[in-house]
Structure formats: C-alpha cells, structure tokens
Design a protein around this motif. Sequence first.
Motif, PDB file in Angstrom:
ATOM      1  N   TYR A  83       3.028   6.691  -6.882  1.00 32.39           N
ATOM      2  CA  TYR A  83       2.029   7.298  -7.424  1.00 32.39           C
ATOM      3  C   TYR A  83       1.947   8.816  -7.184  1.00 32.39           C
ATOM      4  O   TYR A  83       2.022   9.682  -8.100  1.00 32.39           O
ATOM      5  N   VAL A  84       2.379   9.214  -5.964  1.00 35.91           N
ATOM      6  CA  VAL A  84       2.424  10.771  -5.617  1.00 35.91           C
ATOM      7  C   VAL A  84       3.847  11.029  -6.256  1.00 35.91           C
ATOM      8  O   VAL A  84       3.829  12.581  -6.421  1.00 35.91           O
ATOM      9  N   ARG A  85       4.705  10.529  -6.148  1.00 44.70           N
ATOM     10  CA  ARG A  85       6.069  11.065  -6.664  1.00 44.70           C
ATOM     11  C   ARG A  85       6.645  10.070  -7.812  1.00 44.70           C
ATOM     12  O   ARG A  85       7.442   9.334  -7.404  1.00 44.70           O
ATOM     13  N   PRO A  86       6.160  10.150  -8.957  1.00 43.39           N
ATOM     14  CA  PRO A  86       6.438   9.389 -10.051  1.00 43.39           C
ATOM     15  C   PRO A  86       7.809   9.705 -10.477  1.00 43.39           C
ATOM     16  O   PRO A  86       8.585   8.752 -10.995  1.00 43.39           O
ATOM     17  N   LEU A 115       0.824  -1.104  -0.022  1.00 46.89           N
ATOM     18  CA  LEU A 115       0.104  -0.025   0.096  1.00 46.89           C
ATOM     19  C   LEU A 115       0.808   1.124   0.067  1.00 46.89           C
ATOM     20  O   LEU A 115       0.636   2.244  -0.836  1.00 46.89           O
ATOM     21  N   VAL A 116       1.817   1.387   0.812  1.00 50.45           N
ATOM     22  CA  VAL A 116       2.611   2.460   0.916  1.00 50.45           C
ATOM     23  C   VAL A 116       3.456   2.620  -0.042  1.00 50.45           C
ATOM     24  O   VAL A 116       3.774   3.723  -0.871  1.00 50.45           O
ATOM     25  N   ILE A 117       4.413   1.433  -0.786  1.00 52.31           N
ATOM     26  CA  ILE A 117       5.196   1.771  -1.763  1.00 52.31           C
ATOM     27  C   ILE A 117       4.338   2.287  -3.002  1.00 52.31           C
ATOM     28  O   ILE A 117       4.855   2.837  -3.883  1.00 52.31           O
ATOM     29  N   VAL A 138       6.252  -6.908  -2.548  1.00 55.89           N
ATOM     30  CA  VAL A 138       7.149  -5.806  -3.297  1.00 55.89           C
ATOM     31  C   VAL A 138       7.574  -6.031  -4.841  1.00 55.89           C
ATOM     32  O   VAL A 138       7.353  -4.917  -5.530  1.00 55.89           O
ATOM     33  N   LEU A 139       7.524  -7.415  -5.028  1.00 54.94           N
ATOM     34  CA  LEU A 139       7.855  -7.666  -6.408  1.00 54.94           C
ATOM     35  C   LEU A 139       6.590  -7.482  -7.072  1.00 54.94           C
ATOM     36  O   LEU A 139       6.653  -6.931  -8.232  1.00 54.94           O
ATOM     37  N   ASN A 140       5.442  -7.799  -6.785  1.00 50.54           N
ATOM     38  CA  ASN A 140       4.127  -7.450  -7.385  1.00 50.54           C
ATOM     39  C   ASN A 140       4.136  -5.854  -7.639  1.00 50.54           C
ATOM     40  O   ASN A 140       3.747  -5.452  -8.935  1.00 50.54           O
ATOM     41  N   VAL A 141       4.531  -5.014  -6.618  1.00 50.55           N
ATOM     42  CA  VAL A 141       4.165  -3.533  -6.825  1.00 50.55           C
ATOM     43  C   VAL A 141       5.187  -3.038  -7.875  1.00 50.55           C
ATOM     44  O   VAL A 141       4.940  -2.357  -8.779  1.00 50.55           O
ATOM     45  N   LEU A 142       6.420  -3.564  -7.984  1.00 56.04           N
ATOM     46  CA  LEU A 142       7.595  -3.170  -8.826  1.00 56.04           C
ATOM     47  C   LEU A 142       7.138  -3.678 -10.185  1.00 56.04           C
ATOM     48  O   LEU A 142       7.538  -2.864 -11.236  1.00 56.04           O
ATOM     49  N   THR A 143       6.549  -4.770 -10.421  1.00 53.17           N
ATOM     50  CA  THR A 143       6.207  -5.316 -11.631  1.00 53.17           C
ATOM     51  C   THR A 143       5.253  -4.446 -12.179  1.00 53.17           C
ATOM     52  O   THR A 143       5.294  -3.894 -13.431  1.00 53.17           O
ATOM     53  N   LEU A 144       4.069  -4.238 -11.374  1.00 53.98           N
ATOM     54  CA  LEU A 144       3.214  -3.201 -11.989  1.00 53.98           C
ATOM     55  C   LEU A 144       3.625  -1.767 -12.501  1.00 53.98           C
ATOM     56  O   LEU A 144       3.149  -1.409 -13.496  1.00 53.98           O
ATOM     57  N   PHE A 145       4.422  -1.240 -11.667  1.00 51.83           N
ATOM     58  CA  PHE A 145       4.954  -0.054 -12.110  1.00 51.83           C
ATOM     59  C   PHE A 145       5.836   0.143 -13.080  1.00 51.83           C
ATOM     60  O   PHE A 145       5.751   0.905 -13.982  1.00 51.83           O
ATOM     61  N   SER A 146       6.658  -1.016 -13.454  1.00 54.36           N
ATOM     62  CA  SER A 146       7.113  -1.275 -14.960  1.00 54.36           C
ATOM     63  C   SER A 146       6.273  -1.144 -16.027  1.00 54.36           C
ATOM     64  O   SER A 146       6.695  -0.826 -17.060  1.00 54.36           O
TER      65      SER A 146
END
Length: 314
Positions: free
Chosen positions: A112-115, A105-107, A174-182
């Motif tokens: 999102y707020v600081r792209p 949630l935080v990551i 964490v891996l899931n979040v980073l994958t989505l952002f990529s």
Amino acid sequence: MARPMWIRYRWSFDCYAQCRVAYKLQDWLKKTSTISDVKKQYQLKKKSAYPSRQSYRLEPKGKSLKDEQTLNSLGLRSGSKLYFKDLGPQVGWSTVFLTEYFGPLVIYLIFYVRPSIIYGADAADQPRDIAVHIAAACWTFHYAKRLLETIFVHRFSHATMPIMNIFKYICVQVLNVLTLFSVFTSAYLLPSTEFGNAQLYGGLAGFLFAEYGNWRIHMAFRNLRTPGTKERRIPNATGDPMTILFNLVTCPNYTYETIAWVSFSVMTQCLPALVFGVCGFVQMAIWAKGKHRNYLKEFKNYPRGRKAILPFLI
C-alpha cells in the motif's frame, strides 16, 4: 509410603491404528498421580517426548485426557492400559497467532505504501480511489486488533499446537494478501463501487460493527476462565448487548468474523475477498461445530436450542 501403582501402557504413533504393548512403566506412580505426572515419567524414558507433544486416551478413539485428571478418578488400576499418541513437534499458540497476523499486516502495508513494488514504477502517480484507503485502514485495524488480542486478551486452553500448522497459516494469509492486491490493481483507476457511497460506507459500518462485536465476545470468553487455569464454563450473554448472540450460537466470535469479511467484500467490491471470507467461514464452521459438540458432551445443562455459528441454521 503408599504402594506404587504400576500402569502398563500401550502406545502407537497413530492411536487409531492397532496398538501393541511397547513397554511397562514401573515408576512410582500412585493413585493420586495425574496425567501430567505420567507425561513427565514418559519423558524420562524418551527425552524427545516433552509433555506438550504427548496425548493419552482411555480408548483409541477417545478424547485426550486432561493433565489435571488423576489415575484414580479415571478408574485406572494396576495393569490398566492408556493409549498414547505422539502429537509431533509443537509450537506455542501465541507464536502461531502472532506469525499468522503479523505477516499479512506487514505485506499489505508495504504494497500500500510502496505500490510500485507490485504495480510498476508509475503506480505512485496514479490516483487512488477512497475505497483503497479505507480498505487499507480496515485491514490494518483488523490484524492489529488480532495481534493485540493475542497478547493481552486470549487465554488458551491448550498451550501448543503442531508446528506444521504455522506454515499452513502463513501460506493461506500470504495468498490472501496477494489475491486482494491483484484485484486492487484496477481500484487505483476505477470508481470504488457500483452503487456509490451507500455501498462503500454501508460496508464500512457493517465491518466496524462486526469487529466491535468480535472483540466484545473475545472479552466475554476471557472472563469465563480464571487466569492460570483451564477451567471451562458455559458462555452466556452478559449485560453487553453485543453478547446477545450467545443466546443463539455457541461461537458468536466466528459469526461476527463472517459478518466482517462479507462487509469488507461489499465495501471494496472485491470478489477474492468474498471468496476468502467464504473459505474462512467453512473453516470456522468446522471449528464451531466441534466446540458445540464438546459443550453438549461436557455440560448436561447446555442450552439445546443454540446452533454452532449461524442462528437457527448451523
């Protein structure tokens, strides 16, 4: 005073391995003593073995005995044997879930707020498609809901779990979040979906429907267990229409969770999100099958037509 009951225990750090006699407990255990009493007595012999890391079974491959079960009800007599397994260092379920959900949630919200942190200094000036905003809102809602359910809704049958699991959950999330952002790197510039608003808002509707259904199922599970107890009862559909899935599957909360991630993937047109959803489904299916088998063994009148997670299939 009742005559003490001497129980000879066999133990091994792996209950499936060949066990050997380690010692004889000759403390004042009675026929009415519980497995919880046995755990307390063993801790007197070994200080590091606090009760939550102890597991006792009647057979090496048997089911762990419940704390409230008495020695007499288990048919144990003087000279009887129990199989012991050290479960290793434990951590509370609530701690695990709070860590698992708070991290992603935080990551996600930081990026999102600081792209500019991940996309570069010019990212803040790039136009964002509406799908990015909706995805962030859905992600926030999903994990905030999980955190609140952990604190106010869930009643855990087991107080703890192995501490190493907390690191596994953190790494996966964490891996899931980073994958989505990529993948969302391109979402700042490209149209949100190939089929326009129908795909975007259709996926959103499916996501919200599944999240609501998941919450209602969690509430139904909560109401099955009296506060402060570990009693288990057969879950059934209530007057709430979202609980109708109980007529078809044992774990409709996992069914709704699967629908939510598929809907999220459709809404964002994000392949890694779908891959994560599929991996999550595989894990949930394993859990659901285990719970389904336990219900069938524990309750003779458990509905035989139910499946574990997918109606009529699995």
